[in-house]
Design a protein around this motif. Structure first.
Motif: not given
Length: 206
Positions: A195-200
């Motif tokens: 989720a964090n990679f997708t957001q970044i």
């Protein structure tokens, strides 16, 4: 009588000279006007050609910019990912080492990144991974970041290696925990990392 004839001849000759001078001046003026008109015409043609050339160059420049693909990853996003990993890893009692894009990253089981990306397997296929600084490339999975954790608890050696990549332009996180042979990568089940990679990846860099 002879004197009058002489005076008359003189007057006629003077008149003829005056008329000749006027004709020459008229021809000179006409030639100058013609030259000036020609110069203006050439100037207009030159100016028109220059405008057309500049317009063509501008269109080519715009076309080149429009056709250039937009980078999916950059140093700003890379810094954001590092910040996340540095904050998240301690919550897992782990410490991760990042591949810096220059010095090869070696895991405790002997795998060396990015060299061994060529031998890594994803869904049974090899040769589908490659390193890419901007997320663009000809690989099925264009890897933009690699983080490795070498385990300290038995059975040793063991490791957890996360590969952050773009698959068909979409962010995906792959993980390798194989202990021997070529890396076998699968999509991570860690929802927080994905989720964090997708957001970044979807954020806009400043």
């Amino acid at each position: 009588m002879h004197m009058k004839n002489l005076q008359l001849a003189t007057v006629l000759l003077a008149g003829a000279l005056v008329l000749t001078g006027c004709n020459n001046q008229s021809k000179s003026n006409t030639a100058a006007t013609s030259q000036t008109t020609s110069d203006h015409s050439v100037s207009r043609q030159s100016s028109s050609s220059q405008v057309i050339k500049q317009s063509s160059e501008a269109k080519q420049s715009m076309s080149s910019k429009e056709s250039a693909p937009t980078a999916l990853w950059d140093s700003h996003k890379d810094t954001q990912l590092k910040t996340f990993i540095d904050q998240w890893a301690p919550t897992m009692d782990q410490t991760y080492t990042e591949y810096d894009g220059q010095t090869p990253l070696k895991t405790s089981t002997g795998t060396v990144y990015p060299t061994d990306l060529a031998q890594a397997t994803v869904a049974g296929a090899t040769g589908v991974l490659g390193w890419s600084e901007n997320g663009l490339g000809s690989y099925t999975y264009n890897v933009v970041a690699i983080y490795n954790y070498d385990g300290t608890h038995p059975p040793l050696p063991n490791h957890i290696t996360y590969l952050f990549a773009f698959h068909n332009g979409q962010p995906i996180v792959l993980v390798d925990q194989s202990r021997d042979g070529a890396p076998i990568l699968t999509e991570t089940k860690n929802a927080q990392v994905q989720a964090n990679f997708t957001q970044i990846a979807s954020s806009t860099s400043n």
